[in-house]
Motif scaffolding. Structure first.
Motif, PDB file in Angstrom:
ATOM      1  N   LEU A 283       0.728  -1.167   0.314  1.00  0.00           N
ATOM      2  CA  LEU A 283       0.152   0.067   0.128  1.00  0.00           C
ATOM      3  C   LEU A 283       0.840   1.356  -0.020  1.00  0.00           C
ATOM      4  N   ILE A 284       2.074   1.357   0.799  1.00  0.00           N
ATOM      5  CA  ILE A 284       2.733   2.404   0.505  1.00  0.00           C
ATOM      6  C   ILE A 284       3.572   2.711  -0.356  1.00  0.00           C
ATOM      7  N   ASN A 285       4.136   1.296  -1.075  1.00  0.00           N
ATOM      8  CA  ASN A 285       4.747   1.444  -2.227  1.00  0.00           C
ATOM      9  C   ASN A 285       3.716   1.975  -3.350  1.00  0.00           C
ATOM     10  N   GLU A 286       2.473   1.615  -3.449  1.00  0.00           N
ATOM     11  CA  GLU A 286       1.739   2.191  -4.563  1.00  0.00           C
ATOM     12  C   GLU A 286       1.444   3.407  -4.310  1.00  0.00           C
ATOM     13  N   SER A 287       1.107   3.965  -2.857  1.00  0.00           N
ATOM     14  CA  SER A 287       0.821   5.402  -2.711  1.00  0.00           C
ATOM     15  C   SER A 287       2.076   6.364  -3.322  1.00  0.00           C
ATOM     16  N   ILE A 288       3.333   5.815  -3.093  1.00  0.00           N
ATOM     17  CA  ILE A 288       4.388   6.664  -3.714  1.00  0.00           C
ATOM     18  C   ILE A 288       4.395   6.636  -5.006  1.00  0.00           C
ATOM     19  N   LYS A 289       4.163   5.561  -5.749  1.00  0.00           N
ATOM     20  CA  LYS A 289       4.343   5.501  -7.139  1.00  0.00           C
ATOM     21  C   LYS A 289       2.976   6.355  -7.741  1.00  0.00           C
ATOM     22  N   LYS A 290       1.843   6.558  -7.194  1.00  0.00           N
ATOM     23  CA  LYS A 290       0.850   7.218  -7.624  1.00  0.00           C
ATOM     24  C   LYS A 290       1.233   8.713  -7.777  1.00  0.00           C
ATOM     25  N   LEU A 291       2.035   9.179  -6.747  1.00  0.00           N
ATOM     26  CA  LEU A 291       2.650  10.721  -6.561  1.00  0.00           C
ATOM     27  C   LEU A 291       3.977  10.762  -7.420  1.00  0.00           C
ATOM     28  N   LYS A 292       4.970   9.886  -7.178  1.00  0.00           N
ATOM     29  CA  LYS A 292       6.046  10.225  -7.685  1.00  0.00           C
ATOM     30  C   LYS A 292       6.544   9.392  -9.148  1.00  0.00           C
ATOM     31  N   LYS A 293       5.609   8.641  -9.420  1.00  0.00           N
ATOM     32  CA  LYS A 293       5.804   7.831 -10.787  1.00  0.00           C
ATOM     33  C   LYS A 293       7.340   6.963 -10.505  1.00  0.00           C
ATOM     34  N   LEU A 320       9.904   9.166   2.671  1.00  0.00           N
ATOM     35  CA  LEU A 320      10.334   7.801   2.242  1.00  0.00           C
ATOM     36  C   LEU A 320      10.055   8.258   0.596  1.00  0.00           C
ATOM     37  N   GLY A 321      11.095   7.652  -0.220  1.00  0.00           N
ATOM     38  CA  GLY A 321      10.729   7.767  -1.748  1.00  0.00           C
ATOM     39  C   GLY A 321      10.391   9.228  -2.338  1.00  0.00           C
ATOM     40  N   GLY A 322      10.981  10.321  -1.488  1.00  0.00           N
ATOM     41  CA  GLY A 322      10.817  11.529  -2.308  1.00  0.00           C
ATOM     42  C   GLY A 322       9.305  12.113  -1.791  1.00  0.00           C
ATOM     43  N   CYS A 323       8.637  11.393  -0.816  1.00  0.00           N
ATOM     44  CA  CYS A 323       7.271  11.952  -0.247  1.00  0.00           C
ATOM     45  C   CYS A 323       7.469  11.929   1.223  1.00  0.00           C
ATOM     46  N   VAL A 324       6.809  12.946   1.866  1.00  0.00           N
ATOM     47  CA  VAL A 324       6.436  13.201   3.261  1.00  0.00           C
ATOM     48  C   VAL A 324       5.247  12.602   3.635  1.00  0.00           C
ATOM     49  N   PHE A 325       5.237  11.739   4.704  1.00  0.00           N
ATOM     50  CA  PHE A 325       4.258  10.966   5.417  1.00  0.00           C
ATOM     51  C   PHE A 325       3.758  11.824   6.611  1.00  0.00           C
ATOM     52  N   PHE A 326       2.294  12.207   6.850  1.00  0.00           N
ATOM     53  CA  PHE A 326       2.059  12.746   8.004  1.00  0.00           C
ATOM     54  C   PHE A 326       0.556  12.456   8.507  1.00  0.00           C
ATOM     55  N   LYS A 327       0.151  12.771   9.719  1.00  0.00           N
ATOM     56  CA  LYS A 327      -1.094  12.301  10.226  1.00  0.00           C
ATOM     57  C   LYS A 327      -1.954  13.600   9.804  1.00  0.00           C
ATOM     58  N   LYS A 328      -3.222  13.196   9.465  1.00  0.00           N
ATOM     59  CA  LYS A 328      -4.049  14.454   9.151  1.00  0.00           C
ATOM     60  C   LYS A 328      -5.546  13.895   9.625  1.00  0.00           C
ATOM     61  N   GLY A 329      -5.962  14.012  10.743  1.00  0.00           N
ATOM     62  CA  GLY A 329      -7.260  13.541  11.302  1.00  0.00           C
ATOM     63  C   GLY A 329      -7.198  12.055  11.513  1.00  0.00           C
ATOM     64  N   GLU A 330      -8.179  11.604  10.810  1.00  0.00           N
ATOM     65  CA  GLU A 330      -8.006   9.954  10.895  1.00  0.00           C
ATOM     66  C   GLU A 330      -7.334   9.275   9.752  1.00  0.00           C
ATOM     67  N   ASN A 331      -6.531  10.208   9.030  1.00  0.00           N
ATOM     68  CA  ASN A 331      -5.734   9.569   7.861  1.00  0.00           C
ATOM     69  C   ASN A 331      -4.177   9.664   8.319  1.00  0.00           C
ATOM     70  N   VAL A 332      -3.388   8.784   7.354  1.00  0.00           N
ATOM     71  CA  VAL A 332      -2.090   9.073   7.169  1.00  0.00           C
ATOM     72  C   VAL A 332      -2.026   9.803   5.744  1.00  0.00           C
ATOM     73  N   CYS A 333      -1.292  10.722   5.520  1.00  0.00           N
ATOM     74  CA  CYS A 333      -1.146  11.321   4.327  1.00  0.00           C
ATOM     75  C   CYS A 333       0.292  11.398   3.692  1.00  0.00           C
ATOM     76  N   LEU A 334       0.443  11.639   2.412  1.00  0.00           N
ATOM     77  CA  LEU A 334       1.762  11.907   2.093  1.00  0.00           C
ATOM     78  C   LEU A 334       1.535  12.921   0.718  1.00  0.00           C
ATOM     79  N   LYS A 335       2.541  13.336   0.560  1.00  0.00           N
ATOM     80  CA  LYS A 335       2.770  14.561  -0.564  1.00  0.00           C
ATOM     81  C   LYS A 335       4.093  14.511  -1.056  1.00  0.00           C
ATOM     82  N   VAL A 336       4.373  15.072  -2.285  1.00  0.00           N
ATOM     83  CA  VAL A 336       5.917  15.164  -2.719  1.00  0.00           C
ATOM     84  C   VAL A 336       6.605  15.954  -1.713  1.00  0.00           C
ATOM     85  N   GLU A 337       7.865  15.581  -1.559  1.00  0.00           N
ATOM     86  CA  GLU A 337       8.735  16.410  -0.876  1.00  0.00           C
ATOM     87  C   GLU A 337       8.950  17.665  -1.072  1.00  0.00           C
TER      88      GLU A 337
END
Length: 337
Positions: A283-293, A320-337
């Motif tokens: 899931l984490i790897n797929e999430s990074i790929k969706k953002l960073k390709k 991780l992988g050029g993305c920043v992971f952080f908590k936002k409410g009930e979710n874990v979020c990530l965005k490009v560094e």
């Protein structure tokens, strides 16, 4: 550069060269299955890509098809422009028009990865401008086995060890197709020599500072020990069959847990906590790929460390992988560094 008289007939399906003719029939059947009338062909000037050019040229005698031949010059070596022009001149002898694009992005650290990403970005942009849906590349059997070993060294699971897919989406509009994954490099060298009489060698392919070069140098000692690349390739195919079933399960999981906006991905953390460790990693790897390709997944040890950090009550953020992971409410979020 390597030279040999070019005496093969592209118009007659490599007549007189049975091995090459069989490869062309295999290639023709694969392209027929796609039912497209336009393709972009990634060209480098090496024996693999020149063989792909020859096969596409031969294919045009069977089906009315438009092939766009593109070479991306990264301008890393001082002679790269001259080398690109030599490839263009060589293809022109076979009435093939090669377009050369200069990569203007500065490559700083991970040369092979950044150059590949820049190349696909240029090819994808060209595809969209010219309404082409498929990019053809010349990845072959040895490339597939090398990718397997690289991912094995990074601790990849089933999805990584099944190596490269024959076809994969770059984005919602463009797909990458690798029709030569089951073909040995020696056959592609024969095709390029017998068609063009020559091919060009990229000196970076023998530079041992790159992991892929180190892995490539393992072939001879492995085969001398009785471990043949064909055997490893069959194992990769078996893993790929298992991966197909796993992907169906993971795709449903991703749809249930992931929400994506243009710049950010949100993962339902309550549902995430109930997943197995392997599914969390996927899931984490797929999430990074969706953002960073990204072409490769991050090393499994780094993903494992992120999973442990996410479980901590005081977790704030991690990269991780050029993305920043952080908590936002009930979710874990990530965005490009």
């Amino acid at each position: 550069m390597s030279k040999k008289n070019s005496n093969v007939s592209l118009k007659n399906d490599f007549e007189g060269f049975k091995d090459l003719s069989d490869i062309f029939i295999n290639f023709k059947n694969k392209l027929n299955s796609l039912k497209k009338d336009k393709y972009v062909v990634a060209v480098s000037g090496g024996p693999d890509s020149l063989a792909l050019v020859a096969l596409t040229k031969a294919y045009m005698y069977h089906r009315k098809t438009k092939f766009h031949y593109i070479l991306v010059d990264h301008n890393i070596r001082k002679d790269s422009h001259q080398e690109a022009q030599k490839v263009k001149k060589l293809l022109k002898k076979k009435n093939i028009n090669l377009k050369i694009f200069l990569n203007k992005k500065i490559i700083i650290k991970n040369f092979q990865a950044e150059a590949r990403d820049a190349r696909y970005e240029i090819l994808t942009k060209y595809c969209k401008k010219n309404k082409v849906k498929i990019i053809l590349t010349a990845h072959n059997l040895e490339d597939q086995v090398e990718t397997f070993f690289i991912r094995l060294s990074r601790g990849s699971g089933l999805r990584g060890l099944s190596a490269m897919k024959t076809i994969r989406k770059i984005d919602n509009q463009i797909s990458l197709f690798r029709p030569l994954l089951d073909i040995k490099k020696k056959h592609l060298i024969n095709i390029s020599k017998n068609t063009f009489g020559t091919f060009f060698k990229d000196p970076s392919n023998s530079n041992t500072k790159y992991l892929r070069t180190k892995v490539r140098n393992l072939k001879k000692p492995l085969e001398n020990s009785g471990i043949k690349y064909e055997q490893i390739f069959r194992s990769i195919q078996n893993l790929s069959s298992s991966r197909t079933m796993l992907d169906r399960y993971l795709d449903n999981t991703f749809k249930d847990l992931i929400q994506k906006s243009k710049r950010e991905i949100s993962i339902n953390f309550e549902k995430y906590k109930n997943l197995s460790k392997y599914t969390k990693m996927a899931l984490i790897n797929e999430s990074i790929k969706k953002l960073k390709k990204n072409y490769y997944d991050p090393r499994s040890k780094k993903v494992d460390n992120l999973i442990k950090n996410l479980d901590k009550k005081d977790f704030k953020k991690s990269t991780l992988g050029g993305c920043v992971f952080f908590k936002k409410g009930e979710n874990v979020c990530l965005k490009v560094e």
